[in-house]
Design a protein around this motif. Structure first.
Motif, PDB file in Angstrom:
ATOM      1  N   SER A 190       7.459   5.894  -3.015  1.00  0.00           N
ATOM      2  CA  SER A 190       6.394   4.938  -2.719  1.00  0.00           C
ATOM      3  C   SER A 190       5.174   5.301  -3.558  1.00  0.00           C
ATOM      4  O   SER A 190       4.914   6.483  -3.806  1.00  0.00           O
ATOM      5  CB  SER A 190       6.036   4.963  -1.227  1.00  0.00           C
ATOM      6  N   PRO A 191       4.413   4.309  -4.014  1.00  0.00           N
ATOM      7  CA  PRO A 191       3.267   4.589  -4.871  1.00  0.00           C
ATOM      8  C   PRO A 191       2.114   5.202  -4.095  1.00  0.00           C
ATOM      9  O   PRO A 191       2.016   5.053  -2.873  1.00  0.00           O
ATOM     10  CB  PRO A 191       2.895   3.206  -5.420  1.00  0.00           C
ATOM     11  N   ASP A 192       1.236   5.884  -4.797  1.00  0.00           N
ATOM     12  CA  ASP A 192       0.041   6.433  -4.159  1.00  0.00           C
ATOM     13  C   ASP A 192      -0.927   5.312  -3.820  1.00  0.00           C
ATOM     14  O   ASP A 192      -1.239   4.465  -4.666  1.00  0.00           O
ATOM     15  CB  ASP A 192      -0.646   7.433  -5.096  1.00  0.00           C
ATOM     16  N   ALA A 193      -1.395   5.316  -2.580  1.00  0.00           N
ATOM     17  CA  ALA A 193      -2.273   4.239  -2.124  1.00  0.00           C
ATOM     18  C   ALA A 193      -3.579   4.190  -2.908  1.00  0.00           C
ATOM     19  O   ALA A 193      -4.071   3.112  -3.256  1.00  0.00           O
ATOM     20  CB  ALA A 193      -2.565   4.416  -0.633  1.00  0.00           C
ATOM     21  N   GLY A 194      -4.146   5.353  -3.197  1.00  0.00           N
ATOM     22  CA  GLY A 194      -5.397   5.393  -3.934  1.00  0.00           C
ATOM     23  C   GLY A 194      -5.247   4.857  -5.349  1.00  0.00           C
ATOM     24  O   GLY A 194      -6.120   4.136  -5.850  1.00  0.00           O
ATOM     25  N   ALA A 195      -4.136   5.177  -5.985  1.00  0.00           N
ATOM     26  CA  ALA A 195      -3.881   4.697  -7.340  1.00  0.00           C
ATOM     27  C   ALA A 195      -3.702   3.179  -7.345  1.00  0.00           C
ATOM     28  O   ALA A 195      -4.225   2.486  -8.219  1.00  0.00           O
ATOM     29  CB  ALA A 195      -2.639   5.373  -7.917  1.00  0.00           C
ATOM     30  N   VAL A 196      -2.969   2.661  -6.367  1.00  0.00           N
ATOM     31  CA  VAL A 196      -2.772   1.211  -6.281  1.00  0.00           C
ATOM     32  C   VAL A 196      -4.091   0.515  -5.989  1.00  0.00           C
ATOM     33  O   VAL A 196      -4.389  -0.552  -6.547  1.00  0.00           O
ATOM     34  CB  VAL A 196      -1.721   0.864  -5.206  1.00  0.00           C
ATOM     35  N   ALA A 197      -4.905   1.121  -5.130  1.00  0.00           N
ATOM     36  CA  ALA A 197      -6.212   0.541  -4.824  1.00  0.00           C
ATOM     37  C   ALA A 197      -7.066   0.443  -6.082  1.00  0.00           C
ATOM     38  O   ALA A 197      -7.724  -0.581  -6.327  1.00  0.00           O
ATOM     39  CB  ALA A 197      -6.926   1.382  -3.766  1.00  0.00           C
ATOM     40  N   VAL A 198      -7.044   1.485  -6.896  1.00  0.00           N
ATOM     41  CA  VAL A 198      -7.793   1.474  -8.159  1.00  0.00           C
ATOM     42  C   VAL A 198      -7.291   0.356  -9.060  1.00  0.00           C
ATOM     43  O   VAL A 198      -8.086  -0.371  -9.673  1.00  0.00           O
ATOM     44  CB  VAL A 198      -7.665   2.838  -8.865  1.00  0.00           C
TER      45      VAL A 198
END
Length: 212
Positions: A190-198
């Motif tokens: 699963s992708p990192d939430a912070g990275a996806v948010a950025v």
């Protein structure tokens, strides 16, 4: 610096803040997969404060404005997000003090300062499965575009594209920082939430740039 410089920075910050508020549930759901699920709530509360204080933020220059944003965020966001985002804006503010104008090269310099601050404050680096894994490569690409002579729109598009690709690629990584690191190998997939948010924030800033 010109009024246009300040207006562009204001646009970026306001769009970032509004996206954090608008995407609270999505960011929270992403974070809940292997983290503690509070990313969306934390960012929304912090950037709500920025929006609430918007008209009262000092605008003597870009550096002062960004410093005011850093203070607002740090006073409201809990957990690890507050110190990280607050530090990012503070470092960008410090860099802005030495800039004569806010162009693409200046944007790269401020982004570098912000990511260096995040690295130091979070004791994290590339490969640790954090927002750095999207923001640093995207900044690298933006710098490459500028140095190659690409037009502004082309450079912004490449910046957003790289942020998205690298955020999605964090699915292959094992988390080494934050609550997600407690999941060990279960964080892979699963992708990192912070990275996806950025990536989502950058995509919105870029897509709405011409309407700023």
């Amino acid at each position: 610096m010109t009024a246009t410089d300040l207006a562009d920075v204001e646009y970026v910050v306001r769009t970032l803040a509004q996206t954090a508020v608008d995407q609270e549930k999505e960011f929270g759901d992403l974070d809940a997969v292997v983290g503690d699920g509070d990313l969306g709530y934390s960012l929304a509360r912090g950037f709500e404060k920025v929006l609430a204080d918007w008209d009262n933020l000092k605008r003597d220059d870009v550096a002062t404005f960004l410093q005011q944003v850093a203070v607002a965020i740090s006073s409201r966001i809990g957990g690890t997000s507050g110190p990280l985002w607050g530090t990012a804006f503070l470092r960008a503010s410090m860099t802005a003090k030495s800039l004569d104008t806010i162009d693409g090269t200046a944007a790269v310099a401020m982004l570098r300062a912000a990511t260096d601050g995040i690295k130091a404050r979070g004791n994290a680096d590339l490969g640790d499965k954090t927002l750095l894994d999207a923001l640093v490569p995207a900044t690298d690409e933006l710098e490459r575009q500028i140095q190659s002579g690409a037009g502004a729109a082309e450079a912004r598009a490449a910046f957003a594209k790289t942020a998205r690709e690298c955020a999605d690629a964090t699915s292959k990584l094992e988390a080494r920082r934050g609550r997600a690191s407690y999941s060990g190998e279960r964080s892979i997939g699963s992708p990192d939430a912070g990275a996806v948010a950025v990536a989502i924030i950058i995509e919105r800033i870029v897509s709405e740039w011409s309407n700023r």
